[in-house]
Design an enzyme around this catalytic site. Structure first.
Site, mmCIF file in Angstrom:
data_model
loop_
_atom_site.group_PDB
_atom_site.id
_atom_site.type_symbol
_atom_site.label_atom_id
_atom_site.label_comp_id
_atom_site.label_asym_id
_atom_site.label_seq_id
_atom_site.Cartn_x
_atom_site.Cartn_y
_atom_site.Cartn_z
ATOM 1 C CE1 TYR A 164 -3.320 -2.776 0.228
ATOM 2 C CE2 TYR A 164 -3.046 -2.797 2.611
ATOM 3 C CZ TYR A 164 -3.607 -3.323 1.470
ATOM 4 O OH TYR A 164 -4.458 -4.386 1.559
ATOM 5 C CD GLU B 195 0.367 15.826 -6.291
ATOM 6 O OE1 GLU B 195 0.729 17.022 -6.207
ATOM 7 O OE2 GLU B 195 -0.825 15.484 -6.372
ATOM 8 C CD GLU C 223 5.897 17.831 -2.997
ATOM 9 O OE1 GLU C 223 4.677 18.082 -3.150
ATOM 10 O OE2 GLU C 223 6.759 18.714 -2.966
ATOM 11 C CD GLU D 32 -1.435 20.122 -2.277
ATOM 12 O OE1 GLU D 32 -1.514 19.372 -3.275
ATOM 13 O OE2 GLU D 32 -0.712 21.125 -2.239
ATOM 14 C CD GLU E 63 -18.598 23.623 -2.106
ATOM 15 O OE1 GLU E 63 -18.777 23.656 -0.874
ATOM 16 O OE2 GLU E 63 -19.046 22.735 -2.843
ATOM 17 C CG HIS F 254 -13.450 27.088 4.850
ATOM 18 N ND1 HIS F 254 -12.552 27.377 5.846
ATOM 19 C CD2 HIS F 254 -14.680 27.328 5.368
ATOM 20 C CE1 HIS F 254 -13.202 27.756 6.934
ATOM 21 N NE2 HIS F 254 -14.494 27.740 6.667
#
Length: 135
Positions: A25, A37, A78, A85, A94, A96
């Site tokens: 995993y 990324e 990273e 993220e 949305e 904030h």
């Protein structure tokens, strides 16, 4: 009246399988991050350059330790940033202000670690490269 169930001891082979799966995993997470990324591609390229430069310069063992820790710390920062993220995007699709701050702080952690790794690189490779260039 039902008898209480006594848990059976874990079998070593199943415990080992679960541990091996957890490594799978983890590798899957690194690979998924590498695929998505752009910053990790930069870190991967920098890692290849640093390892090649280290081989060329013939680093001492303690220098390899410092370089490996610096490279590993940047990769860790990273990957943690990427995870933060993803979680922030999940819980706050949305915009904030707190979500934005969490992402900015996580990105800042990567920047701080990358600057520290750059300092390690300059301390280790700088004198050698200056000598090679005749400065």
């Amino acid at each position: 009246m039902a008898e209480p169930q006594v848990p059976t001891p874990r079998q070593p082979s199943s415990l080992l399988r679960r541990r091996a799966a957890s490594f799978g995993y983890a590798f899957r997470g690194v690979w998924a991050s590498l695929r998505t990324e752009v910053h990790l591609w930069f870190h991967a390229a920098a890692t290849v350059v640093v390892v090649g430069l280290g081989l060329y310069c013939g680093l001492a063992r303690w220098e390899w330790v410092a370089v490996a820790l610096a490279v590993g710390a940047v990769w860790c920062a990273e990957l943690v940033n990427t995870a933060i993220e993803a979680v922030v995007n999940l819980v706050s699709p949305e915009y904030h202000p707190l979500a934005g701050r969490a992402k900015d702080v996580a990105a800042g952690a990567v920047l701080v670690m990358a600057l520290a790794a750059l300092a390690v690189g300059l301390l280790i490779f700088g004198p050698r490269l200056w000598a090679e260039l005749g400065w």
